[in-house]
Motif scaffolding. Structure first.
Motif, short mmCIF file in Angstrom:
data_model
loop_
_atom_site.label_atom_id
_atom_site.label_comp_id
_atom_site.label_asym_id
_atom_site.label_seq_id
_atom_site.Cartn_x
_atom_site.Cartn_y
_atom_site.Cartn_z
N SER A 247 27.23 -0.10 -20.21
CA SER A 247 25.89 -0.28 -20.88
C SER A 247 25.93 -1.23 -20.12
O SER A 247 26.15 -2.82 -19.10
N THR B 49 33.42 3.60 -24.39
CA THR B 49 33.41 4.95 -23.98
C THR B 49 34.74 5.89 -23.72
O THR B 49 35.50 4.86 -23.79
N THR C 220 30.76 6.78 -28.35
CA THR C 220 30.84 5.10 -27.95
C THR C 220 31.43 4.11 -29.65
O THR C 220 31.63 4.97 -30.49
N SER D 248 25.46 4.52 -30.18
CA SER D 248 25.45 4.32 -29.14
C SER D 248 24.16 3.13 -28.30
O SER D 248 22.38 4.16 -28.46
#
Length: 190
Positions: A166, A173, A126, A136
């Motif tokens: 998310s 990502t 991430t 992350s």
């Protein structure tokens, strides 16, 4: 020669460039589910199940923000995606053990392999807006069929695309696992 025509070329070039950038930015394009030819997803594990796009759309869904960066630095998103958790789909064919691998593939030959932790949204790279790696936050891996409230366009990997989501739109990502046009997901036991 008429000077007006010469001036039209830079304007035309700018308009075409803006259009191409808009298409590359994410979920543009139209794609009603009726626009797709019949699409099936094959799930392989302890058993084999074939699901239609309509059957997948009827399953329990989750939503979140997806934002990815390609290996050459092109950003896609952030966009709001809706789909089915990869773990839910895999549960239909026996689930994923800690030593298993999950192969997600598309008809164009592209494939990505996940380990059990990655299927759960763990151990994925991430980044922040400056593309610096960050710890992350909670992530989920979904098989997406909607983007920003509309059916996922073919140009954006529709009708089914793997997406890492998310809760916030600022988490980027790695784009490699975002398999487009997914038609097969297989659990391989080790």
């Amino acid at each position: 020669m008429i000077p007006v025509r010469r001036r039209a070329y830079p304007t035309l070039l700018i308009l075409v460039s803006i259009g191409l950038l808009a298409l590359a930015a994410g979920c543009l394009g139209t794609a009603e589910t009726d626009d797709y030819p019949p699409w099936n997803l094959t799930l392989l594990g302890d058993t084999e199940i074939v699901l239609s796009l309509d059957e997948i759309r009827e399953m329990d869904a989750v939503e979140g923000y997806g934002y990815a960066v390609s290996t050459v630095g092109i950003r896609y998103g952030p966009n709001r995606y809706r789909g089915v958790l990869l773990t839910d789909l895999l549960g239909m064919v026996g689930g994923v053990g800690e030593d298993d691998l999950v192969y997600v593939s598309a008809p164009d030959g592209y494939m990505w392999v996940f380990d059990a932790a990655q299927v759960r949204g763990e151990e994925l790279f991430t980044f922040d807006e400056n593309l610096h790696e960050i710890p992350s936050p909670p992530l989920q891996v979904i098989l997406a069929y909607d983007c920003d409230g509309k059916p996922l366009a073919h140009d954006n990997g529709g009708p089914l695309r793997l997406v890492v989501i998310s809760e916030t739109p600022d988490v980027i990502t790695e784009g490699s696992p975002w398999v487009k046009w997914v038609d097969k997901i297989e659990v391989r036991r080790r």
